[in-house]
Enzyme design. Structure first.
Site, PDB file in Angstrom:
ATOM      1  N   ASP A  52       2.979  17.510  29.824  1.00 14.41           N
ATOM      2  CA  ASP A  52       2.316  16.098  29.782  1.00 14.41           C
ATOM      3  C   ASP A  52       0.725  16.397  29.664  1.00 14.41           C
ATOM      4  OD1 ASP A  52       4.596  13.931  31.434  1.00 14.41           O
ATOM      5  OD2 ASP A  52       4.873  16.357  31.697  1.00 14.41           O
ATOM      6  N   THR A 149       9.814  12.193  31.013  1.00 14.73           N
ATOM      7  CA  THR A 149       9.463  13.339  31.825  1.00 14.73           C
ATOM      8  C   THR A 149      10.734  13.765  32.323  1.00 14.73           C
ATOM      9  OG1 THR A 149       7.198  12.934  31.745  1.00 14.73           O
ATOM     10  CG2 THR A 149       7.900  14.832  33.144  1.00 14.73           C
TER      11      THR A 149
HETATM   12  N1  LIG Z   1      10.600   1.951  38.870  1.00 12.93           N
HETATM   13  C1  LIG Z   1      10.426   1.844  37.612  1.00 12.93           C
HETATM   14  N2  LIG Z   1      10.972   0.949  36.909  1.00 12.93           N
HETATM   15  C2  LIG Z   1      10.849   0.992  35.467  1.00 12.93           C
HETATM   16  N3  LIG Z   1      10.198   1.858  34.541  1.00 12.93           N
HETATM   17  C3  LIG Z   1       9.708   2.808  35.233  1.00 12.93           C
HETATM   18  C4  LIG Z   1       9.707   2.861  36.808  1.00 12.93           C
HETATM   19  N4  LIG Z   1       9.037   4.207  37.032  1.00 12.93           N
HETATM   20  C5  LIG Z   1       8.740   4.499  35.833  1.00 12.93           C
HETATM   21  N5  LIG Z   1       9.155   3.924  34.882  1.00 12.93           N
HETATM   22  C6  LIG Z   1       8.714   4.409  33.672  1.00 12.93           C
HETATM   23  O1  LIG Z   1       9.969   4.442  32.717  1.00 12.93           O
HETATM   24  C7  LIG Z   1       9.626   5.500  31.820  1.00 12.93           C
HETATM   25  C8  LIG Z   1      10.986   6.075  31.331  1.00 12.93           C
HETATM   26  O2  LIG Z   1      11.584   5.116  31.007  1.00 12.93           O
HETATM   27  P1  LIG Z   1      13.055   5.577  30.507  1.00 12.93           P
HETATM   28  O3  LIG Z   1      13.660   4.256  29.820  1.00 12.93           O
HETATM   29  O4  LIG Z   1      13.206   6.745  29.612  1.00 12.93           O
HETATM   30  O5  LIG Z   1      14.034   5.923  31.868  1.00 12.93           O
HETATM   31  S1  LIG Z   1      15.074   6.679  32.181  1.00 12.93           S
HETATM   32  O6  LIG Z   1      14.391   8.064  32.307  1.00 12.93           O
HETATM   33  O7  LIG Z   1      15.833   6.654  30.842  1.00 12.93           O
HETATM   34  O8  LIG Z   1      15.956   6.255  33.162  1.00 12.93           O
HETATM   35  C9  LIG Z   1       8.478   6.452  32.457  1.00 12.93           C
HETATM   36  O9  LIG Z   1       7.801   6.895  31.564  1.00 12.93           O
HETATM   37  P2  LIG Z   1       7.110   8.440  31.658  1.00 12.93           P
HETATM   38  O10 LIG Z   1       6.390   8.492  32.952  1.00 12.93           O
HETATM   39  O11 LIG Z   1       6.464   8.911  30.417  1.00 12.93           O
HETATM   40  O12 LIG Z   1       8.344   9.429  31.853  1.00 12.93           O
HETATM   41  C10 LIG Z   1       7.846   5.357  33.353  1.00 12.93           C
HETATM   42  O13 LIG Z   1       6.816   5.052  32.721  1.00 12.93           O
HETATM   43 MG   LIG Z   2       4.646   9.916  30.188  1.00 11.31          MG
HETATM   44 MG   LIG Z   3       5.360   9.804  33.794  1.00 13.16          MG
END
Ligand SMILES: Nc1ncnc2c1ncn2[C@@H]1O[C@H](COP(=O)(O)OS(=O)(=O)O)[C@@H](OP(=O)(O)O)[C@H]1O
Ligand SMILES: [Mg+2]
Ligand SMILES: [Mg+2]
Ligand SMILES: [Mg+2]
Length: 381
Positions: A52, A149
């Protein structure tokens, strides 16, 4: 808006994302084979890794070098708080090493390497320079260095997302999807690193083309996909690109929807209810990251829905690149009330009505809006 206007920006963005994909593949292979000891937790308990920070550093450095004549503004996810802690000097050393290994390869991607390897303080500076908050005027790059991530540390799907916003509108988007094969329909056939690295010969791995970079420019009516650059090869820009389009399926009975893997990120029971009332029969495709937008743009799924818990504010870097790519590939993206997403209000998608939907057709989109309208009162979101 003529195509030529942003040709240089698009070229630099696509090259930078290709470099970031290679960087992430190396780090992910290391995480999978050496364990996840180097994964850190942020204040919200979400994971962050060497990849990241390193991707944020290289993209920041490349944009600053490529557009020296402009005061480059970058809105991005990571900051340097954790990385600057004295007790985490090893982590900073890993990031610095990863950044320099990646930047040394820049000529393979048609970009320039630094004259001298970057020091730790220059790496921290490159990361912390991405502290813009965007807004309604001017030009802002929007970067999610590793989206999904959690998928990344699991050896699964993740994306590198870079977009350009001008006067509040997303004008181009680039999505690097290192574990999303070029072959359509193969999203489900993703193998974890260690499985294919060990069991497939190098020539089989070459033809398998396990990753892609997807991009689109607003108003062009076209979206494109390229294979990742293989070892000892140069990026053939833009020759290796092929056009992608959304699915032509608009019968809900034949359609597939995709959604986040984690229940904490989207309400699975609400989306199941909406899908049921729309007449969907297929099981949902659960995928980490903005690879979900890529799946809609490539026609591997028909609808992407995300309904975060009440109070969660969606960030622009989680959507900007995906939205323009789906739209230019022929799809429709709105909030659950049917309004376009607003990228002009800073770091967050302010004013978002409940959830986000990306559809391959206006007909499915209409069905979705109706189903949400009918399901909402009876849900407890
Ligand atoms: N609580 C909550 N609710 C909704 N969304 C959130 C939440 N927390 C984090 N995020 C954001 O979700 C990003 C990942 O989303 P995804 O759709 O890939 O989620 S998953 O891993 O498939 O469950 C993830 O992006 P990255 O941090 O870049 O991985 C977050 O920005
Ligand atoms: Mg990210
Ligand atoms: Mg993140
Ligand atoms: Mg993200």
């Amino acid at each position: 808006m003529g195509d030529a206007n942003y040709a240089r920006e698009l070229g630099v963005a696509v090259r930078a994302v290709h470099m970031a994909c290679a960087l992430c593949q190396r780090v992910q292979a290391g995480l999978v084979s050496h364990g996840t000891g180097q994964v850190k937790s942020k204040d919200d308990d979400s994971p962050v890794t060497v990849a990241d920070w390193s991707v944020q550093a290289i993209v920041s450095w490349i944009l600053a070098e490529s557009f020296q004549d402009q005061n480059v503004s970058i809105v991005a996810e990571e900051d340097v708080q954790t990385l600057s802690k004295a007790e985490l000097a090893d982590l900073l050393a890993s990031v610095t090493k990863t950044v320099n290994e990646s930047l040394a390869e820049a000529p393979k991607y048609g970009l320039q390497s630094p004259k001298k390897a970057l020091g730790a303080s220059q790496v921290l500076e490159a990361i912390s320079r991405c502290n813009s908050t965007g807004g309604p005027t001017g030009r802002h790059w929007v970067l999610d260095p590793v989206d999904g991530t959690l998928g990344f540390v699991r050896g699964d799907q993740y994306a590198i997302a870079l977009a350009l916003i001008e006067d509040g509108k997303v004008i181009m988007g680039v999505l690097g999807c290192p574990n999303y094969p070029m072959k359509n329909g193969w999203l489900n056939h993703h193998h974890h690193h260690h499985q294919y690295d060990e069991s497939m010969s190098s020539s089989a791995t070459d033809t398998w083309e396990k990753g892609c970079v997807i991009y689109a420019q607003k108003g062009s009516g076209k979206a494109w996909m390229q294979p990742l650059v293989q070892q000892n090869k140069m990026l053939e820009w833009p020759n290796s690109a092929r056009q992608i389009k959304v699915s032509s399926i608009d019968d809900p009975g034949l359609a597939t929807f995709c959604e986040p893997v984690e229940k904490a990120n989207s309400n699975h029971s609400f989306t199941a209810g909406v899908a049921h009332s729309m007449g969907f029969k297929n099981q949902p495709l659960r995928v980490h990251s903005m690879v979900k937008y890529a799946a809609i743009a490539r026609g591997d799924a028909e609808i992407f829905m995300k309904f975060a818990r009440c109070g969660y504010k969606e960030k622009i870097w989680d959507h900007a690149a995906g939205v323009v790519i789906v739209e230019e590939a022929g799809g429709v993206v709105t909030d659950a009330g049917g309004r376009p997403l607003d990228f002009s209000r800073g770091t967050y998608l302010e004013g978002l009505d409940r959830g986000i939907v990306a559809c391959c057709s206006a007909k499915l989109h209409e069905g979705f809006i109706g189903a949400v309208y009918a399901s909402w009162d009876s849900s407890n979101l």
